[in-house]
Write a protein that holds these residues in place. Structure first.
Motif, PDB file in Angstrom:
ATOM      1  N   ARG A 146     -41.692 -96.511  50.311  1.00  0.00           N
ATOM      2  CA  ARG A 146     -40.893 -97.716  50.007  1.00  0.00           C
ATOM      3  C   ARG A 146     -39.538 -97.277  49.434  1.00  0.00           C
ATOM      4  N   PRO A 147     -38.644 -96.871  50.309  1.00  0.00           N
ATOM      5  CA  PRO A 147     -37.364 -96.361  49.808  1.00  0.00           C
ATOM      6  C   PRO A 147     -36.556 -97.468  49.128  1.00  0.00           C
ATOM      7  N   GLY A 148     -35.808 -97.052  48.133  1.00  0.00           N
ATOM      8  CA  GLY A 148     -34.953 -98.017  47.438  1.00  0.00           C
ATOM      9  C   GLY A 148     -35.723 -98.949  46.529  1.00  0.00           C
ATOM     10  N   CYS A 149     -37.005 -98.699  46.432  1.00  0.00           N
ATOM     11  CA  CYS A 149     -37.830 -99.487  45.521  1.00  0.00           C
ATOM     12  C   CYS A 149     -37.821-100.976  45.825  1.00  0.00           C
ATOM     13  N   TYR A 150     -37.714-101.300  47.079  1.00  0.00           N
ATOM     14  CA  TYR A 150     -37.833-102.710  47.450  1.00  0.00           C
ATOM     15  C   TYR A 150     -39.288-103.090  47.620  1.00  0.00           C
ATOM     16  N   ASN A 151     -39.581-104.329  47.485  1.00  0.00           N
ATOM     17  CA  ASN A 151     -40.921-104.856  47.748  1.00  0.00           C
ATOM     18  C   ASN A 151     -42.009-104.089  47.022  1.00  0.00           C
ATOM     19  N   MET A 152     -41.768-103.780  45.782  1.00  0.00           N
ATOM     20  CA  MET A 152     -42.765-103.041  45.026  1.00  0.00           C
ATOM     21  C   MET A 152     -43.957-103.941  44.740  1.00  0.00           C
ATOM     22  N   THR A 153     -45.137-103.361  44.907  1.00  0.00           N
ATOM     23  CA  THR A 153     -46.348-104.146  44.668  1.00  0.00           C
ATOM     24  C   THR A 153     -46.870-103.962  43.253  1.00  0.00           C
ATOM     25  N   THR A 154     -46.496-102.848  42.641  1.00  0.00           N
ATOM     26  CA  THR A 154     -47.005-102.555  41.313  1.00  0.00           C
ATOM     27  C   THR A 154     -46.181-103.267  40.250  1.00  0.00           C
ATOM     28  N   LYS A 155     -46.883-103.778  39.256  1.00  0.00           N
ATOM     29  CA  LYS A 155     -46.159-104.395  38.131  1.00  0.00           C
ATOM     30  C   LYS A 155     -46.625-103.728  36.845  1.00  0.00           C
ATOM     31  N   PHE A 156     -45.688-103.347  36.015  1.00  0.00           N
ATOM     32  CA  PHE A 156     -46.020-102.782  34.714  1.00  0.00           C
ATOM     33  C   PHE A 156     -45.576-103.718  33.600  1.00  0.00           C
ATOM     34  N   GLU A 157     -46.485-103.894  32.655  1.00  0.00           N
ATOM     35  CA  GLU A 157     -46.155-104.713  31.482  1.00  0.00           C
ATOM     36  C   GLU A 157     -46.214-103.851  30.229  1.00  0.00           C
ATOM     37  N   GLN A 158     -45.516-104.319  29.197  1.00  0.00           N
ATOM     38  CA  GLN A 158     -45.594-103.621  27.919  1.00  0.00           C
ATOM     39  C   GLN A 158     -46.109-104.567  26.840  1.00  0.00           C
ATOM     40  N   CYS A 159     -46.375-104.032  25.678  1.00  0.00           N
ATOM     41  CA  CYS A 159     -46.933-104.839  24.598  1.00  0.00           C
ATOM     42  C   CYS A 159     -46.123-104.677  23.319  1.00  0.00           C
ATOM     43  N   PRO A 160     -45.074-105.485  23.182  1.00  0.00           N
ATOM     44  CA  PRO A 160     -44.243-105.328  21.980  1.00  0.00           C
ATOM     45  C   PRO A 160     -44.994-105.639  20.688  1.00  0.00           C
ATOM     46  N   LEU A 161     -46.074-106.419  20.773  1.00  0.00           N
ATOM     47  CA  LEU A 161     -46.814-106.738  19.540  1.00  0.00           C
ATOM     48  C   LEU A 161     -48.065-105.873  19.384  1.00  0.00           C
ATOM     49  N   LEU A 162     -48.040-104.713  20.040  1.00  0.00           N
ATOM     50  CA  LEU A 162     -49.189-103.806  19.935  1.00  0.00           C
ATOM     51  C   LEU A 162     -49.467-103.416  18.484  1.00  0.00           C
ATOM     52  N   ASN A 163     -48.389-103.399  17.664  1.00  0.00           N
ATOM     53  CA  ASN A 163     -48.590-102.992  16.273  1.00  0.00           C
ATOM     54  C   ASN A 163     -49.498-103.943  15.509  1.00  0.00           C
ATOM     55  N   LEU A 183     -43.793 -94.379  25.373  1.00  0.00           N
ATOM     56  CA  LEU A 183     -43.757 -95.733  25.919  1.00  0.00           C
ATOM     57  C   LEU A 183     -45.058 -95.955  26.680  1.00  0.00           C
ATOM     58  N   VAL A 184     -45.751 -97.022  26.363  1.00  0.00           N
ATOM     59  CA  VAL A 184     -47.034 -97.302  27.003  1.00  0.00           C
ATOM     60  C   VAL A 184     -46.890 -98.562  27.844  1.00  0.00           C
ATOM     61  N   ALA A 185     -47.222 -98.435  29.141  1.00  0.00           N
ATOM     62  CA  ALA A 185     -47.114 -99.591  30.031  1.00  0.00           C
ATOM     63  C   ALA A 185     -48.440 -99.779  30.757  1.00  0.00           C
ATOM     64  N   PHE A 186     -48.694-101.013  31.105  1.00  0.00           N
ATOM     65  CA  PHE A 186     -50.009-101.368  31.648  1.00  0.00           C
ATOM     66  C   PHE A 186     -49.890-101.990  33.025  1.00  0.00           C
ATOM     67  N   SER A 187     -50.886-101.617  33.841  1.00  0.00           N
ATOM     68  CA  SER A 187     -51.003-102.292  35.131  1.00  0.00           C
ATOM     69  C   SER A 187     -52.493-102.376  35.437  1.00  0.00           C
ATOM     70  N   LYS A 188     -52.808-103.033  36.544  1.00  0.00           N
ATOM     71  CA  LYS A 188     -54.219-103.123  36.918  1.00  0.00           C
ATOM     72  C   LYS A 188     -54.415-102.455  38.261  1.00  0.00           C
ATOM     73  N   GLU A 189     -55.531-101.752  38.389  1.00  0.00           N
ATOM     74  CA  GLU A 189     -55.816-101.161  39.686  1.00  0.00           C
ATOM     75  C   GLU A 189     -56.239-102.292  40.609  1.00  0.00           C
TER      76      GLU A 189
END
Lengths: 980, 980
Positions: free
Chosen positions: A393-410, A829-835
Motif C-alpha cells: 500500500r504505497p503512500g499509506c493510502y487506504n490503510m486498514t489498520t487503526k491505532f488508538e492511544q490512551c491519554p488517561l492510562l495513568n 508510546l503505547v498504541a493499541f489495535s485489534k487483530e
C-alpha cells in the motif's frame, strides 16, 4: 490531572510526524462593508462618532492633548490621529467629526502629508464634518448671535480649507433644544436635518409611543415652512444601542471573534445581539431606517478598535443565514490547526507552567493541550498504521489498520485495552521508542479479564496480573466523569503488566489474549499497623533492590542493593506547611507566586488504615493510605535498581481554613554538609548550599569603567541573609535532586516540575501539591485553590504523580540520572489495535528500527529532535547528556555515526545550525561578540565537537554540547523503508 | 465676575477689526528623532516594547482578540494593528515584539498589503523580533527540550517567513533565571545578549551597589567561555523609569505639551523629569549607556499614544538649552493667536456657558475670554487710533494716539480715567457704536475729583457726579485684588455720568476735565426703615418714569409712567430656594445640571440697614442693602422709560449647610392667566403656559407609514404632568421675559443668561445666583460652589448684574424689548486716551460714521455682523428684529439701502449666503429637501425678502429674517475714509 504535565509527552520524531507543525492557511478576511439600502428590510445606519466636549471635566486643551487623565481618560488628539489610518485601511469606513475647536487645534499641528490625506478623506466622504461649529453650543443660555458666530467660525474654516459644507445639525448633548436652533441654526444654515438628544422624559415617552421621534420641526412663526427642518430625536441617548456595543480600548463589550482557529468563536451570538438591538429600535421609528450612534464621549481614541468590530457587524449581519451556519458548525467539524506543538509552546509561558495564571486560563491551557494531544494522537495513529501496513500500500493510502492511544492510562482508563478477548480476539500493543538507544521497560494496561502476552514471534512473555485497588477504581471513575463527562461502562479487573524491549527509534509489537486461570495474578497481603507484630521488618523486592518496611507502623526503614552493596537507612514521611494567610504578623500570604509557610506539620499515618503488599513476578508494590487524602504506591521492579513511588494527593482539606502545601521528605543518615544539587531545566545540575547562594565573585576594588564586565559564573558564592529558612532554600526540580556523602549519592528524579530542597542534612523533600486560600497579591487575584467539579459538586484537585529514588556508590549516580531521566522525559508510546482475524504479523511490520540494527546511540548521547520540516529538510538535534567531570567515563567526547543512524537514506547535505535552527552555526560563530571579562585571561580550554566531515558524517559531541543540524536527504520517503 | 458673561461684549465690526479671525500659522513640528550615540554623554536607549503574557489573567485568545476586558483591559490585536501605522509615520520609530504565539495569530489574519508592509518594517529594523519564541518561557518549571522546541517553533517561523534571526534574549518577566537559559537558550541560540528582570532582591541590591547589573554570564561548566553571554539585568523592572512615563491611552502621566498655542506648555518640566530619571539610572551602570524600557504588560494598544510622547522626549532632550529657553519664555512673551472669537466660540459649548463644567474648567474658559478680550482690546485700540489719526499718516503707521479700555469698569476700576486732570490735562473718551442706528446713552466712568465734560465742538454737556458708595469701593478693591492680583493705589471719588450721542457704525469723542466746585454732584439722602415715617411713599425719577417706594420698609410699591399713563402696583422682593441635598426623601440633589428646590424662603430686608436715595440731574438711584449679601441699586434715568436694577449678590452664606439659589420676584397685579413669554436664544419669544408645555399637535389616528412626518410647530399644546412645580416651569432667559394682561405688558430684560419663570400670575422671577453644596450626580462630580480667593482666603463667589424693567401699554412692549435688547447685547464701546497738550480735535477725527450721515438702519433691523475676511470679502449680516404680528408697524417688511450704508465704497459684487456663510443661499434653496408633513397643505404664505438687485442694492428683510451677504468692494481701504 488527566492532562499530564507538559513535559510528560511522547517525543514525536520525524518517523511518525511528517508535518505536525505547519503554518495555518492564511485567514485574512476581506470584510464586505459596502453601503447599500434594501427597500423591504430594516436598514441600520451605523454612525461612527465621538462626542468631544469642548471643556467639561477637563479644559479644552487638556482634552485635546490628553493631560489630566486622572480626572477623565480622554485625549482628542488620539481620536483624530487614529481615525486617519483607520479610514485609509478601508474605503467603506466612515466617520463623522463635530467639534471644530478640537479639529483646528489638531489641523495646525499636521504635516502637509497628513493634511493632504485628510483632504482626500473629506473629499471622498469617508470623513465628514457634522454640525461644524467650533463647539456643540448650548441652546438655553446662549444668544443667537453667538450661536451664529461660533457656527460661522467653524463653517468658514471648513469651507476655506476644504471647500466643504456641513449638511447635518448634530446637537446631541445640550440639555434642551430651542426653536432658534431648529429654524435658524439648522434650516437657515442650510442643513438637511437636525439630530438631537436630551428631551423631556414625558415628551420622549410619548414620541416613542406615537413613533414621532422624527418630525418636521416648524420652529418659526414668521418664516413658517420656509424654515422647516427634518429633525431626528434619538430614542435613548447618543450611545450605541444596549447589548454590548462599546469598543473603546479596554471596553468590556464582547468583541466579534470570527477567527475559527481561535477559541470562543461567537459570530452568531453577536449577530443575534445586533439584530435584536435593531429590531428593538425599529419599533419606534416610522420608516425602515434606524440609526445606530456608535460612539460616545471622547471615544475612538484608537479608532481601529471600533472599526474592526463595526466592519465585522456590517459584514456578518449582511450575509445570508447559510454562511452563518457554516461558521457556527465549526465546533462540530472539529477543524483546527492548533497543534500540540503550539499548545506546548504556549504552555511554557511563565504564567502557564508556573501556575500563576487564573484558573480559567489554566483550564484553557489544559484544553489546548488536550486538543493538541488529540490531533497528535490521530497523526501518530495514522503514522504507525502506515509503518506497519504492508508494502503493497504505497503512500499509506487506504490503510486498514487503526491505532488508538490512551491519554488517561495513568488513571487506568483505556477503552482500547478494556475489551473482551474471549473469542480468540487479540489486542495488538505497539510500543514505540523515540530515543536513540534500545529500551527495556515495563508496560501496564488495564484489562477486564485474566490475560497473557505474546511477542511477535508467537512466544509468550512474562506478564503479571495485578488486581485494581479500590482507590484506583474510585479515582478512575471520578476523573473520567470529570474530564470526559462520561461514566465508564466497564470496570477493568486487572493491570496487565509485562516487559517490553524496543529498538532505538523504532517499535515492537505485542499481542494480548485472554486466558482463564492461566494468568499470573500477583499475591496480595494486607497488614494493619500494630504494636504486636512479630516480625519487625517486611522486605519488598525480588531483584537486587530491596526496601524494608517496619511492620509496626508500615514505614520505610531501609534501602538495600545487593549488587552495589549500598545499604542505607531511609525514612519517607509526609508533612504540610500551613500557608500563611497574610493576615497575621506577616502580611505576605502564600499563593501562586509566593511560597510563604507558616509552620510545618508532620502527617502521621493513621493507624486504622492498612498497608497492602502486592507481590508478583515482575514487581512488588506497597500500597499505603497515609491519610484520607494521601495514597501512595511504592514499586520495586525485579529488573530495576530504583524504587518508584506513585503518590495520589487530594483533595487537600481546608475545612480548618488553613491552606496546605504538601511535601514528602525522604530522610537518610547521610552527612551532606548543607549541600545538594538540583537540575537547571532538566539539563545541568547546579550545586546548592543551604542558606548560601552560589553566585559570582566580586572584584570589588578594581575599576568599574566600561571596558571590563564582571563575570557571573557557576562557581563562586557570596554570603546572603536567609529570611525564609524554608522558602529561601527551595529550588525548582524538573529532572531531579541529589546529594552526596563520602561514599554514596542519593538521587530523586521526578516526572513533573515540583519544588524541592534539602532543609536538613541527609534529607530531601519535594513539594507535591498545594492548596491555598489567599491571593498572594502579585497580580493573579485568585487564591491557588484548584477544584474539580462533577455533577455540580466541586472538590479540591487531586494530583497523581511519580518520583524515583536511587542510592548509588559515589560517582555512579549520574548514569542513572541521565539515562533514566531521559527516559522519564520521553516515555514509550503505547498504541493499541485489534487483530482482525487473520495473521497480523504475516501481513504487517511488527518490529522496526530506523537505525542500523547493529547501532545504538552512545549512552551519553540523546536524540532530542528529529523532525521533518515542510521544506523537505530534516531537523536533527543531538545532546551530550553529561557535564564535564560528571562521570568518569561518560563525560568524554561522544561520537554519533549518522550513516548508521540513517542506514537507508543518503545524506545529501548537512548544515550545522544554531540551537533554534534559524541560522547556520558558522554565521553565529562569526558574529559572536567577544567580551572582555574581569579576571579572565581569555585562555581556557573548552571542548567542542569539531565540524562534521561530510564524507564521514560523524558528529562529535563534547560534554553538555547540543548540536543542531539541518539535513537534506537525497531522497526522503519515510513511508516504507523495510523491516529492521 | 470680572469676566463678563460671554454675550456682554462689544460687537467688533469690520471698521475696527480687520482680521480678528485668522488661522494660526501651521504648527507642524517635524521631530528630530534620529538615533545617535554621543561618546562623552549619557546615552539613553529608548526601547519601546509591550509585554504580552501568553495567558495569565485571561486566556491567550482572549488576550489576542481583547475579550473579557472586565478582567483585564488587554487586546494584543490592538497592539499589532496599531504599531504598523505608527512605525510608518516616522522611520526613526522602532518597536520590539516578543511573543510569537500572538504574532502568528495576527499574521495569518493580515492582508497581503499589510504583510508586505510588515516585511518592510522588519527589513528596515523598525520592527524587531526579540526573544522570538512562541512565548517568554518560564525558567524554573520547564524542561530544556521544551524550551528549545518552543523557541525553535518561533525562530523557524520568523526565519522562513521573513528571513530574520532574532538577536536578543528577552526574559523580563519569568520569576527567576536558570543557567540553561543563559548558556543554552541564549548563547547557543546565537543571541548577542540576554536581558532579564526579576532577580533576588538582595542580589539586585548588591549588583546595583557594585554596578554589576551588566555581566558576562558564564553559565556552563562544560562549555565555559564558549557559551558566555552578555547579560543585562534591569535595575527596577521592565517598565518605564519612575517619574510619569506611561503613555497608554488614558494613562495619567503628564504628556509633553509642546504646542505654544495651547495652555499648559510643559516641555522644560518634562525634559527635566526625563533627565532626572536618566541620571538616576546612570548611577548604577558602568558605561554611559542606559536603557529605558518604555512599555509594560499589554501596552501600546494604541501605539501612537506612546510614540507621540517618545518622539517628543527624544527631540527635546537632544536639543541645546537655548531652544528650551525660547519655549519656556513663551509665557512672558504673551504671544498667542487664540482670539476672543475662538474663546467666545468655545464658551458657547453646552458644558461651558451652562456651568456644568468643573470649576478648573470654568476658570480656563474665563482665562481664555480674558486673553481673548485683551488681544481684542489691543486690536480695538489700534483700530480706533487709526481711525482718529490724521490723514497724513497713511496705513496707520507710527500712530501717536493710544486708546485703552476698561474691562473692569463694571466694578468701578478704570485706571485710564482715574487720572489727575488738575493741570489742564484732558481725558479723551471715545464712544463707539457698533449698531446701525444712532444711539443716545449714558456713560459712567470713575474719576478721582470733580470733573466736567465737553463735546468735540467744545461745548460743555450735562454731567452728574455720583459719590462712590462704600459697597462699591469694597467690591472694587476686593475683586481687583482677586482678578488682577494688585491693590489699586488710587480710589476714585465719583462716578462721572454723562449723556452721549453716537452715530450709527461710528464714534463720538468727549473730553473730561477737572473742575473745582463746579461739578454737578448728586444729592444723597438716606433713610432707615421706620414705622413712624410721615410720608408713606417716596418718589424716585425726574423724567416720565417714576418709581414709588414705601418709606416704612423701603420697598418698591408702584411703577408710573406719565407719558404712557401706565400706572401699576409693583413689588420687588428676594427669596431663596433651599437646594435639595439629595439625602432626604428625594435622592436628587440640586446642582450644576439640576435645579431641585427644597422649599422657598423669602428674604426680609433687615430693618437696621438704610435705604439711600441719590438724586441727580441725569438719574436717580435707590441703594438698598437687602441683607449682608444682597446689595441693590435701582436707577431711574431722566430720559429713559425703563428702570434699571443692578444687583450684587454674594457670598451666599452656607454656614447652615444648606445650598441656596437666589431669586428676585417682581410682582404686579396683572391677571396673566398662567401665561408668559421667554426668548429663544435672544431671538424669538416663545409662549409659555405654566404647568403646560407648548408642543405639537398629534394626528394620532392617521397612518404612520413612512411617507408623512409629524410636524412639531410653535402653536399647539399637549398636557403634561408637572412633577416639579417650580423647576418644571423654569426657562432660560437670555434676552428677556414678559407677560400681558388686558391692557399692559410687563417686560424684564437681562444682561446675562439667567433662569426665570412666572410661578404666580402677575409675577416674574429671575434666578440671579446659585451656591450649592452637593454634586447632582450627572457627571461633573463637583458641587456648584464657586469661590474667589484673595491672599489664600476663599469666599463664595459674588456676582453683579443688571436687569431692566418696563411696563408698556399692550402691543407697545416689543419695540423696547427689541431695540433696547439689541443695545444691551451690543453696548457702547468706551475707550480712553489723554490729550497730549495740543489741540486734539484739530488734528484728529473726533466723530465718525461709516454710514451716510442722513442714513440709519430701520428700527426693525439690526446689523449683527460686519466683518472683513482675510480674503478681502466682507461678511454682512442683517437681522429683522420682529416676528410676524409682534408689532403693528414694525413687523412689516424692512428695507436696507446698502448704498447709503456704505457711502464711500462701491459694492463690486454681492452674494447672498446661508447663515453660516459657507455656501450660497441659492445653492441651499436648490438642494433644500422638501418634506411631506402631516396635516399641512403645503400652501402657506411666507414672507421672505426678495433677491437683492445689484443695481439697487436694497436688502429686503421679512419678519425674523436674517440675511447674510458676502460683499466684495471694488476698493477696500478701511484705514481712512474721511469724516462723516
Amino acid at each position: 490531572m488527566a492532562i499530564d504535565h507538559p513535559h510528560r509527552r511522547t517525543r514525536l520524531s520525524a518517523l511518525l510526524l511528517v508535518a505536525l507543525w505547519s503554518l495555518a492557511e492564511s485567514k485574512y478576511i476581506a470584510y464586505n462593508t459596502t453601503q447599500r439600502i434594501v427597500a423591504d428590510k430594516l436598514n441600520v445606519h451605523i454612525v461612527a462618532h465621538t462626542h468631544d466636549d469642548v471643556g467639561w471635566l477637563k479644559t479644552v486643551d487638556q482634552y485635546y492633548v490628553g493631560s489630566n487623565n486622572s480626572i477623565q481618560g480622554a485625549c482628542v488628539q488620539n481620536v483624530l490621529d487614529s481615525i486617519i489610518p483607520s479610514l485609509l485601511a478601508d474605503k467603506n469606513r466612515r466617520f463623522i467629526y463635530v467639534e471644530q475647536a478640537f479639529f483646528q487645534r489638531w489641523w495646525r499641528q499636521q504635516s502637509d502629508e497628513i493634511k493632504n490625506t485628510v483632504k482626500e478623506l473629506l473629499s471622498s466622504g469617508q470623513l465628514e464634518f457634522i454640525n461644524g461649529g467650533m463647539c456643540m453650543h448650548d441652546e438655553a443660555a446662549v444668544h443667537y448671535i453667538d450661536m451664529i458666530d461660533q457656527t460661522t467660525l467653524g463653517h468658514r474654516f471648513i469651507k476655506q480649507e476644504f471647500g466643504i459644507i456641513p449638511r447635518i445639525g448634530w446637537q446631541i448633548d445640550p440639555f434642551g433644544h430651542s426653536a432658534v436652533q431648529a429654524y435658524l441654526l439648522s434650516a437657515e444654515v442650510g442643513f438637511d436635518a437636525l439630530y438631537f438628544f436630551r428631551i423631556d422624559y414625558q415628551d420622549l415617552a410619548k414620541r416613542k409611543d406615537l413613533k414621532s421621534l422624527e418630525v418636521i420641526w416648524r420652529a418659526s412663526k414668521s418664516l413658517g415652512l420656509s424654515a422647516d427642518i427634518f429633525t431626528g430625536i434619538f430614542p435613548k441617548n447618543y450611545e450605541p444601542p444596549p447589548g454590548g456595543f462599546y469598543f473603546e480600548v479596554n471596553d468590556d463589550s464582547p468583541v466579534i471573534q470570527d477567527d475559527p482557529l481561535l477559541f470562543d468563536y461567537n459570530v452568531q451570538e453577536r449577530v443575534d445581539d445586533f439584530v435584536a438591538a435593531a429590531l428593538s429600535q425599529a419599533n419606534i421609528t416610522r420608516a425602515n431606517h434606524i440609526m445606530f450612534t456608535m460612539g460616545t464621549d471622547f471615544k475612538y481614541q484608537y479608532a481601529n478598535s471600533w472599526f474592526r468590530q463595526l466592519d465585522k457587524f456590517i459584514h456578518y449581519v449582511n450575509k445570508a443565514a447559510r454562511q452563518l451556519e457554516f461558521f457556527t458548525e465549526r465546533n462540530s467539524s472539529g477543524y483546527t490547526t492548533d497543534s500540540l506543538a503550539d499548545a506546548l509552546a504556549i504552555a511554557q509561558h511563565h504564567d502557564a507552567v508556573t501556575g500563576t495564571e487564573k484558573q480559567h486560563v489554566a483550564n484553557d491551557y489544559a484544553k489546548r493541550l488536550s486538543i493538541g494531544y488529540s490531533e497528535a494522537e490521530k497523526l501518530v495513529g495514522a503514522s504507525l498504521a502506515c509503518l506497519t501496513e504492508p508494502i503493497s500500500r504505497p503512500g499509506c493510502y487506504n490503510m486498514t489498520t487503526k491505532f488508538e492511544q490512551c491519554p488517561l492510562l495513568n488513571i487506568s482508563y483505556c477503552p482500547p485495552s478494556e475489551v473482551d478477548l474471549s473469542r480468540g480476539k487479540k489486542l495488538i500493543v505497539l510500543v514505540y521508542n523515540s530515543l536513540g538507544w534500545k529500551r527495556n521497560d515495563i508496560i501496564r494496561i488495564p484489562v477486564i479479564s485474566e490475560s497473557i502476552v505474546h511477542d511477535s514471534d508467537g512466544n509468550e512473555i512474562e506478564s503479571q496480573l495485578l488486581p485494581l485497588a479500590d482507590a484506583t477504581i474510585n479515582l478512575r471513575s471520578h476523573h473520567v466523569k470529570a474530564y470526559l463527562g462520561i461514566s465508564p461502562s466497564i470496570t477493568p479487573k486487572f493491570w496487565l503488566i509485562f516487559a517490553v524491549s524496543v529498538p532505538p527509534l523504532g517499535f515492537n509489537t505485542y499481542f494480548v489474549s485472554s486466558t482463564k486461570g492461566k494468568g499470573s495474578v500477583a499475591s496480595v497481603s494486607t497488614f494493619y499497623s500494630s504494636e504486636e507484630s512479630k516480625k519487625s521488618n517486611i522486605e519488598v523486592g525480588k531483584g537486587k533492590l530491596k526496601l524494608l518496611y517496619n511492620v509496626k507502623d508500615g514505614t520505610l526503614t531501609h534501602y538495600l542493593n545487593s549488587r552495589s552493596l549500598v545499604k542505607a537507612s531511609m525514612e519517607q514521611t509526609y508533612s504540610y506547611y500551613a500557608g500563611d494567610s497574610g493576615s497575621g504578623s506577616d502580611p505576605q500570604a502564600s499563593g501562586a507566586y509566593i511560597f510563604r509557610p507558616n509552620g510545618t506539620f508532620p502527617i502521621k499515618p493513621e493507624k486504622k488504615t492498612p498497608t497492602t503488599i502486592v507481590r508478583g513476578s515482575i514487581l512488588d508494590e506497597v500500597h499505603q493510605q497515609i491519610n484520607p487524602w494521601i495514597y501512595q504506591v511504592s514499586r520495586v521492579y525485579k529488573d530495576k535498581e530504583h524504587a518508584e513511588v506513585e503518590f495520589t494527593v487530594g483533595p487537600i482539606p481546608v475545612d480548618d481554613e488553613i491552606g496546605k502545601e504538601l511535601v514528602t521528605k525522604i530522610t537518610t543518615g547521610m552527612a551532606t554538609n548543607k549541600t545538594f544539587y538540583t537540575d537547571s531545566n532538566g539539563r545541568d545540575f547546579i550545586k546548592r548550599v543551604r542558606d548560601y547562594r552560589s553566585d559570582w565573585e566580586f572584584q570589588v576594588n578594581q575599576p568599574v569603567a566600561g571596558n571590563y564586565y564582571p563575570v557571573r559564573d557557576y562557581r563562586s558564592d557570596w554570603e546572603f541573609q536567609v529570611n525564609q529558612p524554608v522558602a529561601g532554600n527551595y529550588y525548582p526540580i524538573n529532572l531531579g535532586i541529589y546529594m552526596q556523602d563520602d561514599s554514596t549519592e542519593f538521587s530523586v528524579l521526578v516526572d513533573r516540575s515540583v519544588g524541592g530542597s534539602s532543609i536538613l542534612d541527609g534529607q530531601i523533600e519535594l513539594m507535591l501539591h498545594r492548596r491555598l486560600l489567599y491571593d498572594d497579591g502579585r497580580g493573579v487575584g485568585e487564591a491557588l485553590n484548584e477544584t474539580v467539579c462533577v455533577d455540580g459538586e466541586c472538590a479540591g484537585l487531586t494530583v497523581q504523580g511519580k518520583f524515583y529514588v536511587k542510592i548509588d556508590p559515589l560517582g555512579e549516580g549520574s548514569r542513572w540520572r541521565r539515562t533514566f531521566g531521559q527516559e522519564i522525559y520521553s516515555p514509550l508510546l503505547v498504541a493499541f489495535s485489534k487483530e482482525d482475524g487473520g495473521n497480523w504479523t504475516g501481513s504487517h511490520t511488527a518490529n522496526f528500527s530506523a537505525m542500523d540494527p547493529s547501532y545504538s546511540l552512545p549512552d551519553n548521547v540523546a536524540l532530542i529532535t528529529l523532525q521533518a520540516l515542510e521544506d523537505g529538510n530534516v531537523l536533527l538535534r543531538l545532546a551530550h547528556l553529561y557535564e564535564v567531570g560528571e562521570h568518569k567515563d561518560l563525560s568524554a567526547m561522544a561520537y554519533v555515526e549518522l550513516k548508521k543512524m540513517f542506514p537507508v537514506r543518503k545524506i545529501g547535505n548537512i548544515i550545522e545550525m544554531n540551537l533554534s535552527a534559524n541560522q547556520e552555526k558558522a554565521a553565529v560563530e562569526k558574529k559572536r561578540l567577544k567580551w572582555k571579562t574581569e579576571g579572565s585571561s581569555g585562555v581556557e580550554t573548552i571542548a567542542r565537537g569539531a565540524p562534521v566531515d561530510p564524507s564521514k558524517l560523524v558528529v562529535e559531541l563534547a560534554p553538555m554540547e547540543i548540536r543542531t543540524f539541518m539535513i537534506k536527504f537525497d531522497y526522503i520517503t519515510f513511508a516504507k523503508i523495510g523491516d529492521s
